[in-house]
Scaffold this motif. Structure first.
Motif, PDB file in Angstrom:
ATOM      1  N   ILE A  78       0.597  -9.784 -32.459  1.00 29.94           N
ATOM      2  CA  ILE A  78       0.331  -8.935 -33.624  1.00 29.94           C
ATOM      3  C   ILE A  78       1.431  -7.886 -33.769  1.00 29.94           C
ATOM      4  CG2 ILE A  78      -1.216  -7.170 -34.572  1.00 29.94           C
ATOM      5  CD1 ILE A  78      -2.353  -9.924 -34.962  1.00 29.94           C
ATOM      6  N   SER A  82       4.194  -7.723 -36.936  1.00 30.69           N
ATOM      7  CA  SER A  82       4.345  -6.531 -37.774  1.00 30.69           C
ATOM      8  C   SER A  82       5.796  -6.059 -37.799  1.00 30.69           C
ATOM      9  CB  SER A  82       3.417  -5.406 -37.294  1.00 30.69           C
ATOM     10  OG  SER A  82       3.844  -4.855 -36.070  1.00 30.69           O
ATOM     11  N   PHE A 118       1.440 -14.163 -36.260  1.00 30.84           N
ATOM     12  CA  PHE A 118       0.097 -13.669 -36.584  1.00 30.84           C
ATOM     13  C   PHE A 118      -0.956 -14.718 -36.216  1.00 30.84           C
ATOM     14  CE2 PHE A 118      -3.407 -12.967 -39.665  1.00 30.84           C
ATOM     15  CZ  PHE A 118      -3.723 -11.662 -39.341  1.00 30.84           C
ATOM     16  N   ALA A 121      -1.680 -15.164 -32.504  1.00 34.46           N
ATOM     17  CA  ALA A 121      -2.555 -14.151 -31.898  1.00 34.46           C
ATOM     18  C   ALA A 121      -3.975 -14.681 -31.790  1.00 34.46           C
ATOM     19  CB  ALA A 121      -2.518 -12.864 -32.727  1.00 34.46           C
ATOM     20  N   LEU A 142      -9.440  -7.407 -33.195  1.00 33.13           N
ATOM     21  CA  LEU A 142      -8.108  -7.839 -33.627  1.00 33.13           C
ATOM     22  C   LEU A 142      -7.991  -7.846 -35.154  1.00 33.13           C
ATOM     23  CD1 LEU A 142      -5.704  -8.582 -31.861  1.00 33.13           C
ATOM     24  CD2 LEU A 142      -6.228 -10.982 -32.235  1.00 33.13           C
ATOM     25  N   SER A 146      -5.571  -5.440 -37.364  1.00 32.75           N
ATOM     26  CA  SER A 146      -4.617  -5.997 -38.330  1.00 32.75           C
ATOM     27  C   SER A 146      -4.815  -5.383 -39.715  1.00 32.75           C
ATOM     28  CB  SER A 146      -4.768  -7.518 -38.403  1.00 32.75           C
ATOM     29  OG  SER A 146      -4.517  -8.110 -37.144  1.00 32.75           O
TER      30      SER A 146
END
Length: 343
Positions: A78, A82, A118, A121, A142, A146
């Protein structure tokens, strides 16, 4: 100052364990360009601080850190996703001393690489060796994390078009951008290791405070650090017009004349392709130094530095409900380091 060498040694050791999981889930495979792009940041290193928080939080509540390895990798996925997308939005050209993903593979492939990280994850959570009920709760955390990351980034983008952002607005934004992932990391680690709700909530509070403090201290360092240790020109945030707690405090306390003078420099070189070179120009350096003097005049830098330290003190206070252990002490040391570091 505390000697953090033993802490760093443990961080590096656990980082190696998490890296094995990361490379298992993002191997070299076809389409090669996609997987090479997705592996770019994980292979570039990084301290793996957030996975370390997951693993040590599990231990701090009496759990088995082996069960937290896949969740720890999920958090790192994650984080890296990002970064890939943030670099595209900011059009940054370097990350961890390497060209950014979009500079090497182009924007379209970089977006796909971020999307892959993503999704990985959630694959990591699916593989976690925990009970189904715990797995479901980890997924909830999670997802919430996010969502908050996106909300925080959206606020940051909105702030770029405004001269002033209040202290409360800044804190809300940074709670999402950096606080959420530290909170999520500590909470997920606690969930893996215990059903004790008091312990889980204590680690959540610790993570949120530490994540916010981490970013505030970054903003302080941008103005006071040794340029060689910092690895970038001092005052870069002023040149780019970055909204920080320091700037918000200044605008809430400065005279109209001082605000006007500050705004002549603040953001003056944002989006300028020559901006990084110009920062070394003597005239530009003098402008930035004058802006920093204005921030000091109103105690804005000291205010932010103390705010970060107070957050860490409050964070470590929350951990006192946990039994004493090396893992708990590592979390306390990490928090203290984040507001004592010089880079």
């Amino acid at each position: 100052m505390t000697d953090y060498n033993e802490l760093f040694t443990r961080i590096r050791k656990l980082a190696g364990d998490v890296d094995k999981i990361i490379l298992e889930l993002v191997p070299e495979k076809e389409p090669k360009t996609l997987y090479d792009a997705a592996r770019h940041y994980p292979l570039a290193g990084g301290k793996r601080v957030r996975p370390f928080v997951v693993l040590r939080a599990t231990e701090a509540v009496g759990g088995d850190p082996e069960k937290a390895l896949y969740p720890a990798a999920a958090v790192e996925f994650i984080h890296n996703y990002s970064l890939v997308h943030d670099d595209i939005m900011d059009m940054d050209e370097l990350r961890r001393g390497r060209p950014t993903v979009h500079k090497v593979w182009g924007i379209n492939m970089a977006i796909l690489a971020g999307d892959l990280l993503f999704s990985k994850a959630f694959e990591a959570v699916a593989k976690a060796k925990v009970d189904p009920d715990k797995k479901a709760r980890i997924l909830e955390v999670l997802v919430k994390t996010s969502n908050e990351l996106c909300e925080g980034q959206a606020l940051d983008i909105e702030f770029e078009t405004r001269d002033e952002v209040t202290v409360d607005e800044y804190l809300k934004m940074i709670s999402g951008k950096t606080g959420a992932l530290f909170d999520g990391s500590a909470t997920i680690g606690a969930i893996v290791g215990t059903d004790n709700e008091e312990y889980i909530q204590a680690l959540s509070k610790w993570g949120r405070n530490v994540g916010i403090a981490f970013q505030i201290w970054d903003d302080v360092l941008d103005l006071i650090a040794d340029e060689k240790k910092l690895g970038k020109p001092v005052g870069s945030d002023i040149r780019k017009g970055k909204k920080t707690l320091i700037v918000s405090h200044f605008f809430q306390n400065a005279s109209e004349d001082d605000k006007a003078e500050f705004l002549k420099v603040f953001g003056k070189y944002a989006g300028d392709a020559k901006g990084d070179a110009l920062i070394h120009d003597e005239r530009v350096k003098e402008e930035v130094e004058r802006a920093i003097e204005l921030l000091k005049k109103y105690g804005s830098i000291d205010y932010a530095a103390q705010y970060a330290k107070d957050l860490v003190k409050e964070a470590n206070e929350a951990l006192k409900v946990l039994p004493e252990s090396e893992a708990r002490r590592d979390l306390e040391l990490l928090a203290e380091f984040l507001v004592e570091r010089e880079f």
